[in-house]
Write a protein that holds these residues in place. Sequence first.
Motif, PDB file in Angstrom:
ATOM      1  N   ILE A 197    -101.041  33.910 -85.631  1.00 26.05           N
ATOM      2  CA  ILE A 197     -99.858  33.203 -85.158  1.00 26.05           C
ATOM      3  C   ILE A 197     -98.627  34.025 -85.495  1.00 26.05           C
ATOM      4  O   ILE A 197     -98.462  34.478 -86.633  1.00 26.05           O
ATOM      5  CB  ILE A 197     -99.777  31.805 -85.799  1.00 26.05           C
ATOM      6  N   LEU A 198     -97.769  34.231 -84.492  1.00 25.82           N
ATOM      7  CA  LEU A 198     -96.553  35.017 -84.674  1.00 25.82           C
ATOM      8  C   LEU A 198     -95.342  34.093 -84.784  1.00 25.82           C
ATOM      9  O   LEU A 198     -95.057  33.310 -83.874  1.00 25.82           O
ATOM     10  CB  LEU A 198     -96.360  35.979 -83.500  1.00 25.82           C
ATOM     11  N   VAL A 199     -94.632  34.192 -85.899  1.00 21.70           N
ATOM     12  CA  VAL A 199     -93.395  33.439 -86.117  1.00 21.70           C
ATOM     13  C   VAL A 199     -92.252  34.437 -86.059  1.00 21.70           C
ATOM     14  O   VAL A 199     -92.179  35.357 -86.881  1.00 21.70           O
ATOM     15  CB  VAL A 199     -93.416  32.708 -87.473  1.00 21.70           C
ATOM     16  N   SER A 200     -91.351  34.263 -85.103  1.00 17.72           N
ATOM     17  CA  SER A 200     -90.317  35.278 -84.856  1.00 17.72           C
ATOM     18  C   SER A 200     -89.112  35.108 -85.778  1.00 17.72           C
ATOM     19  O   SER A 200     -87.968  34.987 -85.338  1.00 17.72           O
ATOM     20  CB  SER A 200     -89.869  35.236 -83.391  1.00 17.72           C
ATOM     21  N   GLN A 201     -89.392  35.113 -87.071  1.00  8.53           N
ATOM     22  CA  GLN A 201     -88.372  35.040 -88.109  1.00  8.53           C
ATOM     23  C   GLN A 201     -88.760  35.962 -89.258  1.00  8.53           C
ATOM     24  O   GLN A 201     -89.917  36.370 -89.366  1.00  8.53           O
ATOM     25  CB  GLN A 201     -88.227  33.600 -88.629  1.00  8.53           C
ATOM     26  N   THR A 253     -89.889  37.114 -92.995  1.00  9.28           N
ATOM     27  CA  THR A 253     -90.826  36.537 -93.949  1.00  9.28           C
ATOM     28  C   THR A 253     -90.084  35.672 -94.966  1.00  9.28           C
ATOM     29  O   THR A 253     -89.064  36.094 -95.508  1.00  9.28           O
ATOM     30  CB  THR A 253     -91.581  37.651 -94.696  1.00  9.28           C
ATOM     31  N   PRO A 254     -90.553  34.459 -95.229  1.00 10.24           N
ATOM     32  CA  PRO A 254     -89.895  33.600 -96.227  1.00 10.24           C
ATOM     33  C   PRO A 254     -89.805  34.292 -97.581  1.00 10.24           C
ATOM     34  O   PRO A 254     -90.695  35.044 -97.977  1.00 10.24           O
ATOM     35  CB  PRO A 254     -90.817  32.377 -96.297  1.00 10.24           C
ATOM     36  N   GLN A 255     -88.707  34.031 -98.279  1.00 14.25           N
ATOM     37  CA  GLN A 255     -88.457  34.686 -99.564  1.00 14.25           C
ATOM     38  C   GLN A 255     -89.192  34.024-100.718  1.00 14.25           C
ATOM     39  O   GLN A 255     -89.271  34.579-101.802  1.00 14.25           O
ATOM     40  CB  GLN A 255     -86.952  34.705 -99.854  1.00 14.25           C
ATOM     41  N   THR A 256     -89.702  32.830-100.504  1.00 16.36           N
ATOM     42  CA  THR A 256     -90.404  32.117-101.560  1.00 16.36           C
ATOM     43  C   THR A 256     -91.883  31.955-101.239  1.00 16.36           C
ATOM     44  O   THR A 256     -92.259  31.742-100.079  1.00 16.36           O
ATOM     45  CB  THR A 256     -89.788  30.722-101.794  1.00 16.36           C
ATOM     46  N   PHE A 261     -97.088  29.477 -95.752  1.00 14.89           N
ATOM     47  CA  PHE A 261     -98.170  30.056 -96.530  1.00 14.89           C
ATOM     48  C   PHE A 261     -99.222  29.010 -96.869  1.00 14.89           C
ATOM     49  O   PHE A 261    -100.418  29.318 -96.961  1.00 14.89           O
ATOM     50  CB  PHE A 261     -97.622  30.703 -97.800  1.00 14.89           C
ATOM     51  N   ASP A 262     -98.780  27.760 -97.047  1.00 16.42           N
ATOM     52  CA  ASP A 262     -99.730  26.676 -97.319  1.00 16.42           C
ATOM     53  C   ASP A 262    -100.672  26.483 -96.134  1.00 16.42           C
ATOM     54  O   ASP A 262    -101.893  26.345 -96.314  1.00 16.42           O
ATOM     55  CB  ASP A 262     -98.973  25.366 -97.598  1.00 16.42           C
ATOM     56  N   VAL A 263    -100.127  26.476 -94.934  1.00 17.73           N
ATOM     57  CA  VAL A 263    -100.947  26.310 -93.734  1.00 17.73           C
ATOM     58  C   VAL A 263    -101.882  27.499 -93.552  1.00 17.73           C
ATOM     59  O   VAL A 263    -103.066  27.338 -93.241  1.00 17.73           O
ATOM     60  CB  VAL A 263    -100.054  26.139 -92.482  1.00 17.73           C
ATOM     61  N   SER A 264    -101.355  28.708 -93.761  1.00 20.09           N
ATOM     62  CA  SER A 264    -102.161  29.914 -93.626  1.00 20.09           C
ATOM     63  C   SER A 264    -103.349  29.890 -94.577  1.00 20.09           C
ATOM     64  O   SER A 264    -104.493  30.192 -94.194  1.00 20.09           O
ATOM     65  CB  SER A 264    -101.293  31.149 -93.910  1.00 20.09           C
ATOM     66  N   SER A 265    -103.102  29.502 -95.835  1.00 20.82           N
ATOM     67  CA  SER A 265    -104.167  29.456 -96.842  1.00 20.82           C
ATOM     68  C   SER A 265    -105.149  28.328 -96.558  1.00 20.82           C
ATOM     69  O   SER A 265    -106.366  28.489 -96.691  1.00 20.82           O
ATOM     70  CB  SER A 265    -103.546  29.279 -98.232  1.00 20.82           C
ATOM     71  N   LYS A 266    -104.637  27.184 -96.135  1.00 25.79           N
ATOM     72  CA  LYS A 266    -105.482  26.001 -95.911  1.00 25.79           C
ATOM     73  C   LYS A 266    -106.505  26.236 -94.805  1.00 25.79           C
ATOM     74  O   LYS A 266    -107.655  25.797 -94.889  1.00 25.79           O
ATOM     75  CB  LYS A 266    -104.588  24.808 -95.565  1.00 25.79           C
ATOM     76  N   TYR A 267    -106.089  26.940 -93.743  1.00 32.58           N
ATOM     77  CA  TYR A 267    -106.960  27.114 -92.589  1.00 32.58           C
ATOM     78  C   TYR A 267    -107.485  28.542 -92.434  1.00 32.58           C
ATOM     79  O   TYR A 267    -108.256  28.819 -91.508  1.00 32.58           O
ATOM     80  CB  TYR A 267    -106.222  26.703 -91.316  1.00 32.58           C
ATOM     81  N   GLY A 268    -107.068  29.430 -93.303  1.00 36.27           N
ATOM     82  CA  GLY A 268    -107.546  30.805 -93.227  1.00 36.27           C
ATOM     83  C   GLY A 268    -107.091  31.536 -91.982  1.00 36.27           C
ATOM     84  O   GLY A 268    -107.821  32.369 -91.436  1.00 36.27           O
ATOM     85  N   VAL A 269    -105.872  31.223 -91.516  1.00 35.58           N
ATOM     86  CA  VAL A 269    -105.340  31.908 -90.338  1.00 35.58           C
ATOM     87  C   VAL A 269    -104.274  32.909 -90.773  1.00 35.58           C
ATOM     88  O   VAL A 269    -103.696  32.793 -91.857  1.00 35.58           O
ATOM     89  CB  VAL A 269    -104.737  30.910 -89.325  1.00 35.58           C
ATOM     90  N   GLU A 270    -104.025  33.885 -89.933  1.00 30.94           N
ATOM     91  CA  GLU A 270    -103.020  34.905 -90.225  1.00 30.94           C
ATOM     92  C   GLU A 270    -101.695  34.515 -89.574  1.00 30.94           C
ATOM     93  O   GLU A 270    -101.616  34.378 -88.355  1.00 30.94           O
ATOM     94  CB  GLU A 270    -103.480  36.264 -89.703  1.00 30.94           C
ATOM     95  N   VAL A 271    -100.666  34.307 -90.390  1.00 30.28           N
ATOM     96  CA  VAL A 271     -99.327  34.023 -89.882  1.00 30.28           C
ATOM     97  C   VAL A 271     -98.488  35.282 -90.073  1.00 30.28           C
ATOM     98  O   VAL A 271     -98.263  35.727 -91.201  1.00 30.28           O
ATOM     99  CB  VAL A 271     -98.680  32.830 -90.604  1.00 30.28           C
TER     100      VAL A 271
END
Length: 247
Positions: A3-7, A9-12, A18-28
């Motif tokens: 999944i591409l987010v056009s912003q 990278t979050p500083q925190t 990151f929670d969603v990425s870790s929960k589902y094992g997807v690459e953000v």
Amino acid sequence: MKILVSQPTPQTEKSPYFDVSSKYGVEVVFRPFIRVDHMPAKDFRQQKVSILDHTAVVFSSRHGIDHFFSLCKDLRVSIPESMKYFCKSEMIALYLQKYILYRKRKVFFPLTGKMDDLIPIMVKHKSEKFFVPQSSVHDDKLKNKLDNAKLNHTEAVMYYTVANDFGPDEKLDYDMVVLFSPEGIHSLLKNFPNVNQGNFSLACIGAKTIEEAEKLNLRVDFQLTPELRSVPAIIEHFIKHHGGESK
């Protein structure tokens, strides 16, 4: 799944992305589609606008604040302590502390964070001469609103909003792309003029972004709704409905 987010990278590390990425094992992947560039002093001077002819400044973004004070420094313009500041939101107003000694008597903002609610505050100070910093990419909606309110104001471009160029080897190989502005839409089509929406879903954030996407014949698959109130919520919804299972 990617999944591409056009912003940026979050500083925190506590970001819900990151929670969603870790929960589902997807690459953000975070990849800004646009960037904001500094305006050289010589370019600003060509607009023949004197900042010091004004008694108040109107800010609708933190970008506007950064580039206003940076350009004033380049122009060797010393902002008087008497200058007043009218900000779209409290968050933007508080950001002024980076550059000025913050005093409530000269900083004004609506509690709603909406420009429509800032204008009545400005009308209460209608004797001021308002200076409005803008991006190179803007429309006349704010100008027209200030005209209708019979306020004395001047707009000037103080920074450039431009498309980020993708490298020749970069591919749009994502399952979902999230865009946040009309400029992001333009950048997508500039970098991938033969974009095929059969290969990915498109999420557009904000009414202007959605409007521009549809005007350019792009299919908007996801947007913010009362049920999906954030981008991470949209991403999680997308994953769940495309076979993703939590770990």
